[in-house]
Enzyme design. Structure first.
Site, PDB file in Angstrom:
ATOM      1  N   ASP A  72       8.240 -33.505  45.121  1.00 28.68           N
ATOM      2  CA  ASP A  72       8.268 -33.601  43.762  1.00 28.68           C
ATOM      3  C   ASP A  72       7.768 -35.211  43.116  1.00 28.68           C
ATOM      4  O   ASP A  72       8.085 -35.596  41.931  1.00 28.68           O
ATOM      5  CB  ASP A  72       9.886 -33.310  43.233  1.00 28.68           C
ATOM      6  CG  ASP A  72      10.666 -34.020  44.222  1.00 28.68           C
ATOM      7  OD1 ASP A  72      10.160 -34.631  45.082  1.00 28.68           O
ATOM      8  OD2 ASP A  72      11.979 -33.828  43.941  1.00 28.68           O
ATOM      9  N   GLU A 120      25.636 -29.626  37.937  1.00 26.98           N
ATOM     10  CA  GLU A 120      24.445 -28.619  37.706  1.00 26.98           C
ATOM     11  C   GLU A 120      24.209 -27.498  38.391  1.00 26.98           C
ATOM     12  O   GLU A 120      23.699 -26.494  38.352  1.00 26.98           O
ATOM     13  CB  GLU A 120      23.250 -29.342  37.411  1.00 26.98           C
ATOM     14  CG  GLU A 120      22.387 -29.630  38.660  1.00 26.98           C
ATOM     15  CD  GLU A 120      22.826 -30.336  39.766  1.00 26.98           C
ATOM     16  OE1 GLU A 120      23.831 -29.950  40.280  1.00 26.98           O
ATOM     17  OE2 GLU A 120      22.240 -31.570  39.550  1.00 26.98           O
ATOM     18  N   TYR A 151       9.091 -29.172  42.083  1.00 33.38           N
ATOM     19  CA  TYR A 151       9.577 -28.171  41.224  1.00 33.38           C
ATOM     20  C   TYR A 151       8.244 -27.834  40.235  1.00 33.38           C
ATOM     21  O   TYR A 151       8.421 -27.279  39.007  1.00 33.38           O
ATOM     22  CB  TYR A 151      10.796 -28.774  40.218  1.00 33.38           C
ATOM     23  CG  TYR A 151      11.751 -29.066  40.964  1.00 33.38           C
ATOM     24  CD1 TYR A 151      12.439 -27.845  41.676  1.00 33.38           C
ATOM     25  CD2 TYR A 151      12.188 -30.219  41.727  1.00 33.38           C
ATOM     26  CE1 TYR A 151      13.315 -28.271  42.958  1.00 33.38           C
ATOM     27  CE2 TYR A 151      13.099 -30.669  42.432  1.00 33.38           C
ATOM     28  CZ  TYR A 151      13.715 -29.508  43.100  1.00 33.38           C
ATOM     29  OH  TYR A 151      14.527 -29.845  43.801  1.00 33.38           O
ATOM     30  N   HIS A 189      13.726 -37.848  44.531  1.00 30.18           N
ATOM     31  CA  HIS A 189      15.114 -38.247  44.353  1.00 30.18           C
ATOM     32  C   HIS A 189      15.607 -38.795  45.667  1.00 30.18           C
ATOM     33  O   HIS A 189      15.546 -38.110  47.048  1.00 30.18           O
ATOM     34  CB  HIS A 189      15.832 -36.907  43.830  1.00 30.18           C
ATOM     35  CG  HIS A 189      15.237 -36.261  42.621  1.00 30.18           C
ATOM     36  ND1 HIS A 189      14.526 -35.232  42.731  1.00 30.18           N
ATOM     37  CD2 HIS A 189      15.336 -36.650  41.388  1.00 30.18           C
ATOM     38  CE1 HIS A 189      14.071 -34.856  41.485  1.00 30.18           C
ATOM     39  NE2 HIS A 189      14.899 -35.848  40.650  1.00 30.18           N
ATOM     40  N   ASP A 197      11.014 -37.224  49.384  1.00 28.08           N
ATOM     41  CA  ASP A 197      11.272 -36.561  48.087  1.00 28.08           C
ATOM     42  C   ASP A 197      11.522 -37.631  46.934  1.00 28.08           C
ATOM     43  O   ASP A 197      12.038 -38.581  47.336  1.00 28.08           O
ATOM     44  CB  ASP A 197      12.814 -35.786  48.237  1.00 28.08           C
ATOM     45  CG  ASP A 197      12.978 -34.916  47.109  1.00 28.08           C
ATOM     46  OD1 ASP A 197      13.138 -33.735  47.278  1.00 28.08           O
ATOM     47  OD2 ASP A 197      13.627 -35.291  46.049  1.00 28.08           O
ATOM     48  N   HIS A 207      20.753 -33.824  49.190  1.00 24.75           N
ATOM     49  CA  HIS A 207      21.908 -34.236  48.153  1.00 24.75           C
ATOM     50  C   HIS A 207      23.246 -33.880  48.776  1.00 24.75           C
ATOM     51  O   HIS A 207      24.273 -34.112  48.059  1.00 24.75           O
ATOM     52  CB  HIS A 207      21.832 -33.738  46.778  1.00 24.75           C
ATOM     53  CG  HIS A 207      20.459 -34.297  46.329  1.00 24.75           C
ATOM     54  ND1 HIS A 207      20.168 -35.646  46.198  1.00 24.75           N
ATOM     55  CD2 HIS A 207      19.595 -33.625  45.587  1.00 24.75           C
ATOM     56  CE1 HIS A 207      18.908 -35.893  45.621  1.00 24.75           C
ATOM     57  NE2 HIS A 207      18.421 -34.671  44.989  1.00 24.75           N
TER      58      HIS A 207
END
Length: 342
Positions: A284, A117, A323, A197, A195, A159
């Site tokens: 997030d 993405e 976000y 994620h 985070d 990431h």
């Protein structure tokens, strides 16, 4: 607490990402930075200061030389093919395929992609370097006597693996901060990733090392990006065995359960006796974040910061995700304010 930030962050802003089968405006957008700066000013924090020039020798200790060369040359190779859109991977080396770097830019993008993405634009590399410079400068300040520093990194970094980009990340800012602390004299550094994620890139970089303890609280990878790392049985390898700790949690997790994982994480960090702490600060886990499923409130982020502050460790905060854009400023400020007032 000083804030290190660069206006060069604006140089990275792809026009779209693929989400739910549609091309949408990326969740990782420039105004995230603006909301944080505004909220910090309203909270009495000092104005951000620009980072020093990035020392690539530290970056090269956490990222592969071939990967860094790819990031530096990707856009020129893309343009040389006559492509006019943004550079996105279209094919990746899946199971039972050769793991060899192709010569063509289409293949290179897939070879170095950890997710598909994340687009590269004409000025992405410049923005990624400025983001890493913020983290590195913050770590240098910590090594010279500051007790805490906030690096407002954009694009984020956790990431980004040793030789992979994706999840909006290109250079792993938290890993660079940790490595800079080690280069400046620390013998042990802990990274706490809060985070939503999983910090798959950070885990990848330090998985076989024992000079950095990596601890992550995140959405269970059976349900959440990045899906393929972040399970509790991933504990490190070789010299790194026992120095990787994951707390995956299921959809609907509230602060009570999340704070239990935070308590265990901070206890493990205390037992490690690090010289310094790096916090991958994603907010997030917020209850109204559009791409997460935890249920933390803005007040919960204040409590989180207080718990981290009670460790009394020299600490670098490195901005990652978040976000729910209009709330990212207050949620980030609450963590930092709580840390300063434990």
């Amino acid at each position: 607490m000083k804030t290190i930030a660069s206006t060069d962050h604006i140089l990275h802003f792809p026009r779209a990402e693929l989400s739910g089968g549609q091309l949408i405006r990326p969740y990782e957008c420039p105004e995230r930075w603006d909301y944080i700066v505004s909220a910090l000013a309203e909270g009495g924090f000092s104005a951000p200061q620009a980072p020093d020039v990035l020392d690539m020798s530290t970056v090269a200790r956490v990222h592969g030389a071939d990967y860094l060369q790819f990031l530096a040359s990707a856009w020129s190779l893309w343009e040389a093919e006559g492509y006019t859109g943004e550079a996105l991977p279209t094919v990746v080396p899946a199971r039972r395929t050769q793991q060899r770097e192709p010569e063509h830019i289409d293949g290179k993008l897939g070879y170095f992609a950890g997710a598909t993405e994340t687009a590269i634009t004409a000025t992405t590399w410049q923005a990624a370097q400025s983001s890493a410079a913020c983290a590195q400068t913050a770590a240098r300040l910590l090594a010279t006597g500051e007790t805490s520093v906030f690096s407002l990194c954009r694009p984020p970094g956790h990431h980004a693996g040793h030789d992979l980009f994706g999840g909006y990340c290109f250079l792993n800012n938290a890993a660079i901060a940790a490595q800079q602390l080690l280069d400046s004299g620390a013998t042990r550094v802990a990274i706490l990733d809060i985070d939503f994620h999983h910090g798959n890139g950070t885990q990848d970089i330090f998985y076989e090392r024992n000079d950095v303890l990596f601890v992550s609280l995140h959405g269970n990878p059976g349900h959440a990006f990045p899906y393929f790392l972040g399970y509790a049985d991933e504990t490190g390898q070789g010299n790194g065995e026992g120095y990787n700790i994951n707390h995956p949690m299921l959809p609907g997790t509230t602060y009570d359960a999340w704070s239990d994982a935070l308590h265990d994480s901070l206890q493990r960090i205390g037992e490690y006796l690090p010289d310094a702490l790096v916090v991958s600060l994603g907010v997030d886990a917020f209850e109204r974040d559009p791409i997460s499923f935890f249920k933390l409130s803005s007040d919960d982020f204040m409590r989180c910061g207080q718990r981290i502050g009670q460790q009394s460790l020299p600490t670098v905060f490195v901005m990652e995700g978040g976000y729910a854009v209009e709330e990212i400023g207050i949620n980030t400020r609450n963590v930092l304010s709580g840390f300063l007032n434990p």
